[in-house]
Design an enzyme around this catalytic site. Sequence first.
Site, short mmCIF file in Angstrom:
data_model
loop_
_atom_site.label_atom_id
_atom_site.label_comp_id
_atom_site.label_asym_id
_atom_site.label_seq_id
_atom_site.Cartn_x
_atom_site.Cartn_y
_atom_site.Cartn_z
N CYS A 45 7.30 -5.51 -17.91
CA CYS A 45 5.87 -5.26 -18.05
C CYS A 45 5.11 -6.57 -18.16
CB CYS A 45 5.63 -4.39 -19.29
SG CYS A 45 6.39 -2.76 -19.22
N HIS A 85 0.46 -4.44 -21.80
CA HIS A 85 0.52 -3.97 -23.19
C HIS A 85 0.41 -5.11 -24.20
CE1 HIS A 85 4.68 -5.35 -23.66
NE2 HIS A 85 5.08 -4.61 -22.64
#
Length: 246
Positions: A161, A153
């Site tokens: 992440c 992201h």
Amino acid sequence: MKLLVASLIIFMSISVKAQQSFKQQQLQFERVKMAYDLKWTTLEKELQQAGFQENFEMLVTAYKAEGKLEIWLKNQNKTKFALFKTYDFCAHSGKLGPKVTEGDLQTPEGFYKINVFNPMSSYHLSLGIDYPNEVDKARTGKDRKTGGDIYIHGDCVTVGCIPLTDDKIREVYILAVEAKNAGQPEIPVYIFPFRMTKTNFESYAKQYPQHIAFWNTLQPGFKSFEKDKKILNVLTKSNGQTILKR
């Protein structure tokens, strides 16, 4: 990262007809349109210079220790992928070793695929990976939660992440859109703890002996892709085994 289910396009639920208009569906979202406006002209030139045609396939590799995410592409009439671009992680979370439980801040390690395009992410744009796989579930066990919502992201924060910054995720996101729009059913994502050469393995094994058995199941995949530059035929079994099929 909470999902806006109505806004997400999930691979396995899309018909062939819908795949043909996937790009048009994505362009209805402001951030995707902006990404194309800002990035696509330059990316198109770079793709042409690198010899990639309009309809290409995509594969992602990531290396946690090095903090690198690689985009590999191939024309549909070719058999091998070639490296197109490399991006630096913007931030890191956890240590080397797989993700085990919800909230452990670990970034997963293993063989995955993109299963979500989120054009309305809390982190600008995001591509979800299908963690947990069967190996992850077996590792976590029945009495604990695996966690989830693992993404590549934008922004520059992470609790497991892979963040790339808003600027870089725009490129990665629209390359994935192009590959999906060209008909690629699954975009593989291989997350390795490090570049699993013999020297690196021996060095990191001394620091993290508890992960040696698991890393031994990842290294054949690393070696195979390094040698052949082809999508791996990986089977993850419910008993926690990872099998590389030939």
